[in-house]
Each structure stands twice: as structure tokens, then as C-alpha cells.
Design an enzyme around this catalytic site. Structure first.
Site, PDB file in Angstrom:
ATOM      1  N   HIS A  68      -1.518   8.967  -2.208  1.00 44.15           N
ATOM      2  CA  HIS A  68      -1.822   7.610  -2.689  1.00 44.15           C
ATOM      3  C   HIS A  68      -2.060   7.629  -4.193  1.00 44.15           C
ATOM      4  O   HIS A  68      -2.639   8.577  -4.746  1.00 44.15           O
ATOM      5  CB  HIS A  68      -3.021   7.016  -1.947  1.00 44.15           C
ATOM      6  CG  HIS A  68      -4.314   7.750  -2.099  1.00 44.15           C
ATOM      7  ND1 HIS A  68      -5.165   7.558  -3.175  1.00 44.15           N
ATOM      8  CD2 HIS A  68      -4.920   8.675  -1.313  1.00 44.15           C
ATOM      9  CE1 HIS A  68      -6.233   8.323  -3.041  1.00 44.15           C
ATOM     10  NE2 HIS A  68      -6.111   9.014  -1.926  1.00 44.15           N
ATOM     11  N   ASP A  70      -3.690   5.137  -5.869  1.00 43.63           N
ATOM     12  CA  ASP A  70      -4.874   4.388  -6.299  1.00 43.63           C
ATOM     13  C   ASP A  70      -6.125   5.250  -6.289  1.00 43.63           C
ATOM     14  O   ASP A  70      -6.192   6.298  -5.626  1.00 43.63           O
ATOM     15  CB  ASP A  70      -5.083   3.149  -5.427  1.00 43.63           C
ATOM     16  CG  ASP A  70      -5.341   3.481  -3.960  1.00 43.63           C
ATOM     17  OD1 ASP A  70      -4.687   4.407  -3.430  1.00 43.63           O
ATOM     18  OD2 ASP A  70      -6.200   2.821  -3.329  1.00 43.63           O
ATOM     19  N   ASP A  94      -9.087  13.185  -6.381  1.00 40.69           N
ATOM     20  CA  ASP A  94      -8.633  12.272  -5.329  1.00 40.69           C
ATOM     21  C   ASP A  94      -7.827  11.138  -5.911  1.00 40.69           C
ATOM     22  O   ASP A  94      -8.352  10.079  -6.200  1.00 40.69           O
ATOM     23  CB  ASP A  94      -9.843  11.740  -4.566  1.00 40.69           C
ATOM     24  CG  ASP A  94      -9.487  10.985  -3.313  1.00 40.69           C
ATOM     25  OD1 ASP A  94      -8.324  11.069  -2.881  1.00 40.69           O
ATOM     26  OD2 ASP A  94     -10.355  10.298  -2.765  1.00 40.69           O
ATOM     27  N   GLU A 126      -4.649   2.938  -0.622  1.00 34.57           N
ATOM     28  CA  GLU A 126      -5.327   3.766   0.395  1.00 34.57           C
ATOM     29  C   GLU A 126      -6.836   3.654   0.334  1.00 34.57           C
ATOM     30  O   GLU A 126      -7.522   3.773   1.356  1.00 34.57           O
ATOM     31  CB  GLU A 126      -4.901   5.230   0.229  1.00 34.57           C
ATOM     32  CG  GLU A 126      -5.283   6.147   1.374  1.00 34.57           C
ATOM     33  CD  GLU A 126      -6.648   6.797   1.208  1.00 34.57           C
ATOM     34  OE1 GLU A 126      -7.115   7.443   2.175  1.00 34.57           O
ATOM     35  OE2 GLU A 126      -7.244   6.686   0.112  1.00 34.57           O
ATOM     36  N   GLU A 127      -7.375   3.432  -0.868  1.00 31.76           N
ATOM     37  CA  GLU A 127      -8.838   3.417  -1.027  1.00 31.76           C
ATOM     38  C   GLU A 127      -9.474   2.091  -0.622  1.00 31.76           C
ATOM     39  O   GLU A 127     -10.696   1.973  -0.602  1.00 31.76           O
ATOM     40  CB  GLU A 127      -9.208   3.743  -2.481  1.00 31.76           C
ATOM     41  CG  GLU A 127      -8.803   5.134  -2.958  1.00 31.76           C
ATOM     42  CD  GLU A 127      -9.608   6.258  -2.342  1.00 31.76           C
ATOM     43  OE1 GLU A 127     -10.404   5.992  -1.417  1.00 31.76           O
ATOM     44  OE2 GLU A 127      -9.434   7.419  -2.774  1.00 31.76           O
ATOM     45  N   GLU A 155      -3.928  15.247  -0.013  1.00 33.99           N
ATOM     46  CA  GLU A 155      -5.334  14.927  -0.267  1.00 33.99           C
ATOM     47  C   GLU A 155      -6.065  16.183  -0.752  1.00 33.99           C
ATOM     48  O   GLU A 155      -5.626  17.309  -0.487  1.00 33.99           O
ATOM     49  CB  GLU A 155      -5.995  14.432   1.027  1.00 33.99           C
ATOM     50  CG  GLU A 155      -5.480  13.108   1.536  1.00 33.99           C
ATOM     51  CD  GLU A 155      -6.124  11.922   0.836  1.00 33.99           C
ATOM     52  OE1 GLU A 155      -7.081  12.133   0.064  1.00 33.99           O
ATOM     53  OE2 GLU A 155      -5.673  10.790   1.079  1.00 33.99           O
ATOM     54  N   HIS A 332     -14.749  10.690  -5.751  1.00 26.82           N
ATOM     55  CA  HIS A 332     -15.515   9.441  -5.863  1.00 26.82           C
ATOM     56  C   HIS A 332     -16.865   9.623  -6.578  1.00 26.82           C
ATOM     57  O   HIS A 332     -17.677   8.713  -6.586  1.00 26.82           O
ATOM     58  CB  HIS A 332     -15.785   8.814  -4.479  1.00 26.82           C
ATOM     59  CG  HIS A 332     -14.560   8.490  -3.701  1.00 26.82           C
ATOM     60  ND1 HIS A 332     -14.589   7.754  -2.531  1.00 26.82           N
ATOM     61  CD2 HIS A 332     -13.250   8.795  -3.903  1.00 26.82           C
ATOM     62  CE1 HIS A 332     -13.357   7.620  -2.039  1.00 26.82           C
ATOM     63  NE2 HIS A 332     -12.527   8.253  -2.857  1.00 26.82           N
TER      64      HIS A 332
END
Length: 365
Positions: A68, A70, A94, A126-127, A155, A332
């Protein structure tokens, strides 16, 4: 040739918070078009997502790499930079390190050297909520992807193989009371008062540990949001609590929903509704392409203690797992970062896997 760290930094420097991935998509599209083996691939832009496929005349089984584009919001994460052998900044782990590795695989492996046809999916959303994830529409518009022999989600796994993935359910509970002026609280009933024993039970609930395919999953229940009151001088008559269940792939979709609803308080206290459900991803250990990747790489294995799009590929019958650079523990966070040498080791391991012998005869799906 520049090192993979420069590629990671270049991607991290292009903000791509969920819903705003256009600039990164433009960058990726331009780079893919000028790649060393660009003529050997078909490149399709779908909104701000990109699908790349070997332009092979004689179709072979497909190994798809997916990542992903994003990130979560920038928040207090520091500016992108290279320091002490690391790339730091939002998305470094990530999962822009994984995207950089995907780009290098595309640019460094001549397709005929791989034991299978290759596909790469760079997708948005995705997030965010599961219904905003672009991979669902990509699988629908590109049905050949659902016939892939194997999907590898790049990932962050610190270069290990993370099998399956946790399912995730968000249960929203509305607690009911009676609003009143805070100077006369006896005229009302605080929405949280009768719910305190229920909340206490949730906070003290033990985890459920289970071993599947030789790796350990941990089921957890968490209170992630609690909202009550609109004014400082009003006793709130309603409150909303979000309960997040993360469950292993031993639960079916229906079983997981029944269990989530069992976590709700008595209806005299509040009403509950499942507002989001992303199912768990399976571990198809007996699949020949899945088993071949595990045995040929010899990498450490563990459970994916989070949700990933392994679940989405699993739902359409494609064996899938997680394998990429970056520590998931820093994803994150304000200190998000990735070690450059780890990304290079991951790239080298993937290259050896793809250019080595494939599964034996009789394994074609």
C-alpha cells in the site's frame, strides 16, 4: 548504482497520507515507465493505484508482490532524513521500505530469470476503513490476479515471514443515560455510571493465545475510543465506546462476529453495532507455492499480530503471507524508521527466491 536507502528516502519525502496518494502515484508511474525492464511489463494505472504484470507471451504461474502506498497522518513524526544507517520519517517502515524493495525487484530482475511470472500491485487506502481499500476494486477489475499462485504482502516484518493475519472487528457501543445540568446531577444519570463494571471487565479481560501452523497468535480486546459529553456543565446522557477485537484465523467470519457481539453490555445499559469487520487471513501450509517459499528461504516465521491484506487475497483463494523490511513495532510511531541494511538483506533474499528453482513438477495451480 545508488543504494536502496536512497530509494526509501525518496519515497518517504513524498507525503501520501490516506486519501492523498496522487503525488506518490505520479512518481511511481514515471519511475516504472523508465525502468530497465519496462518493456517487459504491462503497466496499468487505476486511479492512484498501479498494477504491473510480466508481458509474457507464454503465461506461467504468477507471484504477486503487493504494497500500500498510503500512510497514517504525519502527526508528530519528524521530517524525513537519513541518519546513522537508517531512513527516518512517516512511512519509512510502513511501508515505503517495502515499496522501494518492490521497485528494485522490478528494475533488477529480468522477468525470464524468475521461476514464475511476476506482478506488482501498488495500491491506496489500506490505512483507512476496509471499504476504502483499493485492493478490493483492483482484484475485481483485474480478475487474473485472483488466479495468482502466491501473494507476498511487503508489509514490515523485519525480514521474517509472518503467516496469516489477525481479523479486526470494531464494535461501537452507545451507552444510555439521562442528560442534565451538572449543578443538579441527581436529576439525571451519567451515561458511563452503569457501564463502569462492564468497562472494567473489558480492561481486565485476559488474552487468548493459540498456536496455528507452528506460530503463536494472541487474541486481544481493546477499548480504543470513548466519547461523552458536548459541554462542561452538562451531565452526558449518551456515551460512545469503540471496542476493537483482534482475532486469530481459527475463528470464522460469523463466529468472530458472534463473539464480538457477546462483548457488548446488557441492553439495559447500551446498544451495540459492528461498524467495521476485516476478516482474518488463512495459513495454507499445504499449498505447494506457499510451502516452497517457506522451505526455500529458510527465514524465521511468526504470526502476523495485526490485520493485513493477506486476508483479502485469502478471501479470493490466493495463498498469501507477509514479508518485507522494517520493524512493525515502530510503524505509526513518532520515531518511525527503517534500517537500510535490513532493506538490502530483504531485497537480496527476495531476489534469490525468485531466481532460484521453483516448486517441483505437479505444483502448477
Amino acid at each position: 548504482m545508488r543504494d536502496v536507502g536512497e530509494d526509501i528516502l525518496e519515497l518517504v519525502m513524498i507525503p501520501s497520507v490516506t486519501g492523498d496518494e496522487g503525488a506518490l502515484a505520479d512518481h511511481l508511474t514515471a519511475r516504472l515507465a523508465r525502468g530497465r525492464f519496462a518493456s517487459s511489463y504491462e503497466i496499468v494505472r487505476l486511479g492512484d493505484s498501479i498494477v504491473v504484470r510480466s508481458a509474457s507471451a507464454a503465461r506461467r504461474p504468477v507471484i504477486v508482490f503487493a504494497g500500500h502506498t498510503d500512510t497514517v497522518p504525519l502527526a508528530e513524526c519528524g521530517p524525513p532524513r537519513r541518519a546513522g544507517g537508517e531512513i527516518q520519517g512517516r512511512g519509512a517502515a510502513d511501508m515505503k521500505a517495502g515499496l522501494a524493495v518492490m521497485l528494485r525487484l522490478l528494475e533488477e530482475i529480468e522477468p525470464s530469470r524468475a521461476f514464475a511470472d511476476l506482478a506488482f500491485v501498488f495500491y491506496t487506502g489500506e490505512e483507512g476503513a476496509s471499504d476504502q481499500n483499493a485492493l478490493a476494486s483492483i482484484l475485481e477489475s483485474q480478475p487474473w490476479l485472483t488466479k495468482s499462485a502466491l501473494a507476498i504482502l511487503c508489509e514490515p516484518t523485519s525480514g521474517a515471514l509472518e503467516l496469516g493475519c489477525q481479523g479486526s472487528i470494531h464494535l461501537e457501543v452507545e451507552l444510555q443515560g439521562v442528560a442534565c445540568h451538572s449543578a443538579r446531577p441527581w436529576l439525571g444519570r451519567h451515561a458511563l455510571r452503569d457501564a463502569l463494571p462492564w468497562l472494567s471487565e473489558l480492561f481486565s479481560r485476559p488474552t487468548r493465545d493459540i498456536e496455528l501452523a507452528g506460530v503463536q497468535f494472541r487474541e486481544v480486546v481493546s477499548v480504543t475510543n470513548l466519547r461523552a459529553g458536548d459541554a462542561r456543565n452538562v451531565i452526558p446522557g449518551t456515551a460512545r465506546v469503540n471496542v476493537n477485537l483482534r482475532y486469530p484465523p481459527d475463528r470464522t467470519f460469523d463466529d468472530a462476529e458472534q463473539f464480538a457481539l457477546s462483548l457488548a453490555p446488557d441492553r439495559s445499559i447500551g446498544v451495540a453495532e459492528i461498524v467495521d469487520h476485516a476478516p482474518a487471513g488463512s495459513i495454507p501450509s499445504d499449498d505447494p507455492y506457499y510451502a516452497h517459499l517457506l522451505s526455500s528461504t529458510g527465514l524465521p516465521r511468526r504470526a502476523k499480530q495485526a490485520w493485513t491484506d493477506v486476508a483479502r487475497f485469502s478471501s479470493v483463494g490466493v495463498p498469501a503471507l507477509n514479508w518485507g523490511p522494517g520493524d512493525p513495532g515502530v510503524a505509526h510511531t513518532r520515531d518511525e524508521r527503517v534500517a537500510i541494511d535490513e532493506a538490502q538483506r530483504c531485497l537480496d533474499a527476495m531476489t534469490r527466491y525468485l531466481t532460484g528453482p521453483g516448486p517441483g513438477p505437479g505444483s502448477v495451480r
